[in-house]
Design a protein around this motif. Structure first.
Motif, mmCIF file in Angstrom:
data_model
loop_
_atom_site.group_PDB
_atom_site.id
_atom_site.type_symbol
_atom_site.label_atom_id
_atom_site.label_comp_id
_atom_site.label_asym_id
_atom_site.label_seq_id
_atom_site.Cartn_x
_atom_site.Cartn_y
_atom_site.Cartn_z
ATOM 1 N N THR A 193 0.646 -1.444 -0.257
ATOM 2 C CA THR A 193 0.138 -0.175 -0.236
ATOM 3 C C THR A 193 1.016 1.303 -0.452
ATOM 4 O O THR A 193 0.351 2.530 -0.611
ATOM 5 C CB THR A 193 -0.879 0.301 1.121
ATOM 6 N N GLY A 194 2.233 1.618 0.678
ATOM 7 C CA GLY A 194 3.034 2.599 0.795
ATOM 8 C C GLY A 194 2.490 3.527 1.594
ATOM 9 O O GLY A 194 3.593 4.624 1.732
ATOM 10 N N CYS B 268 -9.276 13.887 3.791
ATOM 11 C CA CYS B 268 -7.939 14.159 2.331
ATOM 12 C C CYS B 268 -8.398 12.019 2.693
ATOM 13 O O CYS B 268 -7.836 11.230 1.810
ATOM 14 C CB CYS B 268 -6.927 13.996 2.705
ATOM 15 N N LEU B 269 -8.298 11.410 3.785
ATOM 16 C CA LEU B 269 -8.258 10.324 4.257
ATOM 17 C C LEU B 269 -8.671 9.053 2.753
ATOM 18 O O LEU B 269 -8.304 8.299 2.555
ATOM 19 C CB LEU B 269 -9.047 9.784 5.793
ATOM 20 N N PRO B 270 -9.779 9.086 2.841
ATOM 21 C CA PRO B 270 -10.900 8.106 1.491
ATOM 22 C C PRO B 270 -9.697 8.655 0.327
ATOM 23 O O PRO B 270 -9.727 7.901 -0.302
ATOM 24 C CB PRO B 270 -12.172 9.120 0.571
ATOM 25 N N ASP C 141 -5.696 5.982 -3.058
ATOM 26 C CA ASP C 141 -4.708 5.446 -4.029
ATOM 27 C C ASP C 141 -3.346 3.965 -3.051
ATOM 28 O O ASP C 141 -2.953 3.540 -4.209
ATOM 29 C CB ASP C 141 -3.906 7.178 -3.293
ATOM 30 N N ALA C 142 -3.792 4.203 -2.156
ATOM 31 C CA ALA C 142 -3.355 2.623 -1.461
ATOM 32 C C ALA C 142 -4.127 1.109 -1.964
ATOM 33 O O ALA C 142 -3.137 0.647 -2.460
ATOM 34 C CB ALA C 142 -3.477 2.391 -0.050
ATOM 35 N N LEU D 116 -1.674 -2.282 -8.590
ATOM 36 C CA LEU D 116 -0.398 -2.282 -9.635
ATOM 37 C C LEU D 116 0.222 -3.677 -8.623
ATOM 38 O O LEU D 116 1.455 -3.994 -9.723
ATOM 39 C CB LEU D 116 0.041 -1.328 -9.505
ATOM 40 N N TYR D 117 1.049 -3.977 -6.824
ATOM 41 C CA TYR D 117 1.203 -4.124 -6.573
ATOM 42 C C TYR D 117 1.281 -5.778 -7.029
ATOM 43 O O TYR D 117 1.905 -7.017 -7.220
ATOM 44 C CB TYR D 117 1.802 -4.036 -5.197
ATOM 45 N N GLN D 118 -0.279 -6.410 -6.997
ATOM 46 C CA GLN D 118 -0.771 -7.474 -6.972
ATOM 47 C C GLN D 118 -0.354 -8.192 -8.375
ATOM 48 O O GLN D 118 -0.339 -9.414 -8.873
ATOM 49 C CB GLN D 118 -2.282 -8.041 -6.547
#
Length: 147
Positions: free
Chosen positions: A6-7, A50-52, A57-58, A64-66
């Motif tokens: 997720t970063g 900004c949490l949503p 983004d995560a 993308l990582y998967q």
């Protein structure tokens, strides 16, 4: 600790801000010396607003990582293809291993015929007497029998 997928840290994804660890409370740090309660409340409200977006983004980074991990895995997988009616050996599992033989017992057993192909990498087998096995076997647990 920031996650690779997720970063972000799990705390930030849940609460929108970085966590303050107990060690940081007892020590002087830049974060504590520059603390301003009035501005902190404004920043915290902005972080909650900004949490949503941070979570979206995560989620994109995780997708993308998967995809990259799936592509990496699929490049290295080598599927085994067996023709029907070929003779195969089956790997001896812990459930079928004879405990009296110990670790020097055989790792492969039998001469089995491939009856049919079920789906990607799984095969139905039958023994030398023609008795079929009730479930399919994965190709990684089979190998060609050379006569």
């Amino acid at each position: 600790m920031t996650r690779t997928t997720t970063g972000e840290t799990p705390f930030k994804l849940a609460f929108g801000t970085k966590v303050v660890i107990p060690v940081e409370v007892g020590m002087l740090s830049l974060r504590r010396t520059c603390y301003d309660e009035h501005n902190y409340d404004k920043g915290l409200k902005l972080a909650f607003d900004c949490l949503p977006e941070v979570r979206d983004d995560a989620a994109q980074r995780m997708a993308l990582y998967q995809e990259r991990m799936t592509k990496y895995y699929n490049q290295r997988v080598k599927l085994k293809h067996f023709n029907p009616r070929n003779m195969k050996l089956r790997k001896v599992s812990q459930a079928t291993k004879d405990p009296s033989e110990g670790k020097l017992g055989p790792n492969w057993e039998g001469q089995y015929k491939v009856v049919r192909y079920s789906r990607r990498g799984s095969y139905y087998l039958e023994d030398a007497n023609g008795k079929p096995f009730p479930r399919p076997w994965n190709a990684e647990h089979l190998k060609k029998y050379y006569q």
